[in-house]
Motif scaffolding. Sequence first.
Motif, PDB file in Angstrom:
ATOM      1  N   THR A   1      -8.737   4.764   2.970  1.00 19.90           N
ATOM      2  CA  THR A   1      -7.813   6.006   3.144  1.00 19.90           C
ATOM      3  C   THR A   1      -6.352   5.581   3.100  1.00 19.90           C
ATOM      4  OG1 THR A   1      -7.872   6.613   5.186  1.00 19.90           O
ATOM      5  CG2 THR A   1      -9.711   7.620   3.751  1.00 19.90           C
ATOM      6  N   GLN A   2      -6.083   4.399   3.686  1.00 20.19           N
ATOM      7  CA  GLN A   2      -4.674   4.006   4.113  1.00 20.19           C
ATOM      8  C   GLN A   2      -4.527   2.947   2.673  1.00 20.19           C
ATOM      9  OE1 GLN A   2      -5.090   2.364   7.921  1.00 20.19           O
ATOM     10  NE2 GLN A   2      -5.837   4.369   8.816  1.00 20.19           N
TER      11      GLN A   2
ATOM     12  N   PRO B   1      -2.708   9.341   1.220  1.00 20.26           N
ATOM     13  CA  PRO B   1      -3.050   8.270   2.144  1.00 20.26           C
ATOM     14  C   PRO B   1      -2.070   8.276   3.265  1.00 20.26           C
ATOM     15  CG  PRO B   1      -1.399   7.789   0.290  1.00 20.26           C
ATOM     16  CD  PRO B   1      -1.804   9.253   0.000  1.00 20.26           C
ATOM     17  N   ALA B   2      -2.816   7.751   4.455  1.00 19.84           N
ATOM     18  CA  ALA B   2      -2.470   7.743   5.675  1.00 19.84           C
ATOM     19  C   ALA B   2      -1.752   6.287   5.584  1.00 19.84           C
ATOM     20  CB  ALA B   2      -3.448   7.573   6.751  1.00 19.84           C
ATOM     21  N   PRO B   3      -0.790   6.025   6.871  1.00 17.42           N
ATOM     22  CA  PRO B   3       0.063   4.782   7.012  1.00 17.42           C
ATOM     23  C   PRO B   3      -0.996   3.769   7.304  1.00 17.42           C
ATOM     24  CG  PRO B   3       1.178   6.540   7.806  1.00 17.42           C
ATOM     25  CD  PRO B   3      -0.016   7.267   7.420  1.00 17.42           C
ATOM     26  N   LEU B   4      -0.715   2.640   6.591  1.00 19.03           N
ATOM     27  CA  LEU B   4      -1.472   1.519   7.196  1.00 19.03           C
ATOM     28  C   LEU B   4      -0.965   1.041   8.272  1.00 19.03           C
ATOM     29  CD1 LEU B   4      -3.988  -0.320   6.428  1.00 19.03           C
ATOM     30  CD2 LEU B   4      -2.393  -1.892   5.201  1.00 19.03           C
TER      31      LEU B   4
ATOM     32  N   THR C   1       0.606  -1.195  -0.033  1.00 19.98           N
ATOM     33  CA  THR C   1       0.118   0.131  -0.086  1.00 19.98           C
ATOM     34  C   THR C   1       0.787   1.319  -0.013  1.00 19.98           C
ATOM     35  OG1 THR C   1      -0.225   0.154   2.474  1.00 19.98           O
ATOM     36  CG2 THR C   1      -1.819  -1.098   1.258  1.00 19.98           C
ATOM     37  N   PRO C   2       0.329   2.286  -0.718  1.00 19.81           N
ATOM     38  CA  PRO C   2      -1.074   2.494  -1.172  1.00 19.81           C
ATOM     39  C   PRO C   2      -0.760   1.887  -2.545  1.00 19.81           C
ATOM     40  CG  PRO C   2       0.409   4.430  -1.119  1.00 19.81           C
ATOM     41  CD  PRO C   2       1.295   3.515  -0.330  1.00 19.81           C
TER      42      PRO C   2
END
Length: 110
Positions: free
Chosen positions: A29-30, A85-88, A2-3
């Motif tokens: 969003t991640q 994107p936010a970190p997963l 990801t992303p």
Amino acid sequence: MTPADLALMCGVFGNISDEDIERTVGFCTQLCATGGTLVWTRHHKQPDVFPKICDWFEKRGFVREWLSAPGAGFGDGVHRFASEPAPLPVGARMFTFVGYDVLAQVARER
């Protein structure tokens, strides 16, 4: 991994609670890169949460690209992620798979 430029969330939203649908939308969003496409499915059976799902995506930076017609007999949506994107997070739970049959039974009992 990801992303991603393309993410599929198919066969999930009809088998988890509304709360977990909203939670999973937040995780998307991640999963998606900026400009990435998310394809998702959810039936239109009652209770029809299809419009809520669209709202949840759009409040989190997704732009509606296409939706199947309500009377089509199926529910498909395509949204593009227009944010960063936010970190997963490692080890986070997106949802608990309940199953449509269980959800339908709970709805009938209400």
